[in-house]
Each structure stands twice: as C-alpha cells, then as structure tokens.
Design an enzyme around this catalytic site. Structure first.
Site, short mmCIF file in Angstrom:
data_model
loop_
_atom_site.label_atom_id
_atom_site.label_comp_id
_atom_site.label_asym_id
_atom_site.label_seq_id
_atom_site.Cartn_x
_atom_site.Cartn_y
_atom_site.Cartn_z
N PHE A 145 33.90 41.98 -11.29
CA PHE A 145 33.97 43.23 -11.79
C PHE A 145 34.78 44.08 -10.65
O PHE A 145 34.17 44.37 -9.63
CB PHE A 145 32.80 43.82 -11.99
N ASP A 230 36.12 42.95 -1.87
CA ASP A 230 35.79 44.24 -2.63
C ASP A 230 34.28 44.42 -2.20
O ASP A 230 33.37 43.73 -2.88
CB ASP A 230 35.83 43.82 -4.13
N LYS A 259 32.71 54.22 -3.87
CA LYS A 259 31.39 54.69 -4.24
C LYS A 259 30.59 55.49 -3.15
O LYS A 259 30.67 56.67 -3.17
CB LYS A 259 30.55 53.38 -4.78
#
Length: 404
Positions: A145, A230, A259
């Site tokens: 994801f 990531d 984030k």
C-alpha cells in the site's frame, strides 16, 4: 440522555448525504482531542489506538508542535517554491541529518512522496544507470500500500483499490513480499529501483522474514538498483527506531516519509536521498505549490527535533513490549495471531467469532478506536505518548470484546 438529544446520528446522516462514499468510517463523530484521547460531539471519550495511521505519533495537539504552528501562523503560512522562506533550510537540513542523507525534497502527502520517488528513480535510471529510454521498471511487492493515485494503484494487488481505475501505468513488476529469491529474479537490465515497505501496514502490519531487508539492500547494491523504502507509516519512531529499516541495520538509497512528519497538524511528506540520486532533478521537472511551505516546515522541524532526542523511539520499544505481551496472551482466546513491532500491531481475529469490522465497532462501543483491514484483521497504532495504564485498558477492552 435520550437518543433524539444526541448529535452523533444527525452528524453521520449529514456526512453520508454530502460526501462521496469512498470511506466506511466507524459511527463516531469527533469534536476535540488531547494526547491519546478523543471526545465526540456528545461528550463521550475514546482512547485513540489508530493515531491517524501513524500521522499522530505524538498524539493529539502535542504542546511544542501546537506552539510552533501558532507562532508560524502569526508570521507566514505560504510563499510557494518561487521564493525561499526562513523555515525551509532548517527543515531540510535537520531532516536530511536525521536520515543520514544529503538532500530532502519536501512534498505534502504520502502518495506525492511515492510519486516523487518513482519519478526520481526513473530519471536516475535513464541519466545515471543508462537504461533504455522509456523502458525503466520498478520491482514492488504483493500486498503493498503506497497510496491511491492512478500510477500507484496500477501496481496494487488490492482489488478494492485497483478495480475500474484502468488503463494502468506500466513499468512495475510485482513479486511476493518477503521472497528475496523472487525479487532477485525479477531484476533485469532495465530495473531502476525496488520499492517496498519495511513493514506492510495496510496488509495487517506484516513484518518480513529476518534477513529480508539486508538481502534487498545487498541485491540492490550488486545490481546497481535503487532501494526505496516507503517509511510513511513505519518511520519516525513508530516501530521503536527512527526508521523500521534501522532494526536490521539497513540504509536504503531513498526514504519516503509522511504522516507523522506533519505532527498531526498539517500534511507534510518528503523524499530523502543523496545528491547522486535526488541531484538528477532540475528546475521545472518536479514540484508542488504547497510542498515545503512555511507552516509545514515550522511544524515538521519540531517533529524532527523531537525524534532527534530518541525519547519517542524508546517509548515505542518499552510500551510496545507491554502492548505485544498483552496481545499475545489473547492468542487462543479469540486471537489467531499477533504481528508487529514497537507500538504497532496487526491482530488476526478468529473469523468464527466476528469480522474485523465488527470487532472495531464493539471496541468503539467500549471507548477504544481501532481499524480493521482485510476481513478479520485489525490494526493497533496508538500514539507514542500513550501510557502503560492506557495500553492495559485497550488490551482489557479487546479481551472483553473477544469474550463476547
């Protein structure tokens, strides 16, 4: 208080009426928050065990981050990259130092960071490695994801994310996550990068086999391929180190961050790499109006400074051990398996008992918020400011849900 005096039902109806249904949220309407706790429009409090998918690693309204935002709001909020502002260099330098890299390219969202990484890797492949123009490929993993843009969903294996959004962007080879042999076999003369999550969050907090990340690093070095990590969910203290790659002593060529970098206040993302990689970009070839804006940089610089102390990484180690011990005690008592690292856990519920969605709804009814994924799996990612007592409370509420 009777039901017709509650504000939550009407707020949910309004949201359903006026918004596209691209999410399926729990029936909770939050109005305020502090630390690890949320309060809804009817005054009910909830322990936040999701932390905005790690966007709230420092909890809600962390004082020094709020102070940095307030101070910057009174001075300057946006200039665009047409000019340099006085917060920009400090942010880029301090984040680069935290990452052990030469350069930082600030963006806004995690998906933008991933798109930036893809573009940089392709350009590096053509200009530095000498790949045939238009033939660059990137190796990615099943269960990934990385975001929801058109290019990113082109190499997703989640049909909910991918279906009906074609035609899909070419240039990606998908291999099983954790399978070093398959990854090695997929690399050819046109491969410019391997893009993976050191821990797969959306898939259910899946930790790869020991030795996998060092193996990826070794193969990428041998084959002259960029290793792109990531760390948008896994990085910035979540797993007990600054980066999840640190647990196995691995340094990727490129970090993708987001984030938690925004401190739970503003969207901030970044790509960090050395000059021989990020240096391939020239003016006009990539950018973002809001990327690296003054407000974002002011907040994110404070985030980097908090991480530089090591306090939050230590909290994740110590409190994560307590969380995982409590969760492992529930295996065989409603849980089938527990995975994760630091203050991050994926829990597989016995599907004969209930779905992950039902478990999260029942937890919300007991004042704890979490998120389901892929059927019977739920994820816990509490803020790093959570206390031992609050962890025990969350585990106790989960035990009560599983016991029926």
């Amino acid at each position: 208080m009777i039901d017709d005096m509650l504000r939550t039902p009407e707020a949910i109806r309004d949201a359903e009426r006026w918004t596209a249904h691209n999410y399926h949220p729990l029936p909770v309407v939050i109005s305020s928050a502090e630390g690890s706790w949320l309060t809804d429009v009817d005054g009910r409090r909830y322990l936040d065990c999701l932390a905005g998918y790690s966007a709230l690693n420092f909890g809600h309204r962390y004082p020094t981050l709020i102070a940095a935002a307030h101070a910057q709001l009174d001075r300057l909020t946006l200039t665009s990259r047409a000019f340099i502002h006085d917060q920009f260099a400090d942010f880029c330098r301090e984040l680069a130092e935290l990452c052990g890299k030469d350069l930082v390219l600030p963006m806004n969202t995690g998906a933008e960071a991933v798109e930036t990484g893809i573009k940089v890797a392709r350009k590096w492949g053509y200009q530095v490695k000498g790949v045939t123009p238009g033939q660059a490929n990137i190796v990615v993993a099943e269960g990934n994801f990385h975001g929801r843009t058109t290019t990113i969903v082109s190499f997703s294996t989640d049909e909910d994310a991918r279906a009906d959004f074609g035609p899909y962007t070419p240039g990606f080879t998908i291999v099983p996550y954790g399978d070093l042999a398959a990854l090695t076999a997929a690399i050819d003369e046109n491969t410019v990068a391997v893009l993976i999550e050191p821990i797969q969050g959306e898939q259910g907090v899946v930790v790869p086999p020991e030795g996998y990340l060092p193996g990826v690093r070794r193969v990428c070095t041998q084959q002259n391929v960029l290793f792109i990590a990531d760390e948008i969910q896994s990085g910035l203290g979540r797993t007990g180190d600054t980066f999840a790659c640190d647990h196995e002593g691995v340094t990727p060529d490129m970090y993708l961050l987001g984030k938690a970098l925004g401190g739970g206040i503003v969207p901030v993302s970044a790509v960090a790499a050395n000059t021989d990689v990020l240096g391939v970009l020239r003016p006009g070839q990539h950018g973002s109006t809001f990327g690296g804006n003054p407000l974002a940089c002011a907040v994110a610089t404070e985030v980097v400074r908090l991480l530089a102390t090591g306090e939050f990484q230590r909290r994740s180690v110590e409190l994560g051990a307590r969380l995982h011990a409590g969760l492992r005690a529930l295996v065989g008592r409603g849980l089938v398996a527990v995975r994760g690292r630091g203050l991050w856990a994926g829990l597989d519920i016995d599907p004969a008992l209930m779905s992950g969605r039902e478990a999260c709804e029942r937890l919300a009814g007991r004042g704890v918020l979490a998120k389901d994924t892929h059927g019977a799996t739920i994820r816990l990612a509490p803020p790093l400011v959570i206390t031992e007592e609050e962890i025990d409370h969350a585990v106790d509420q989960l035990a009560a849900v599983l016991a029926g």
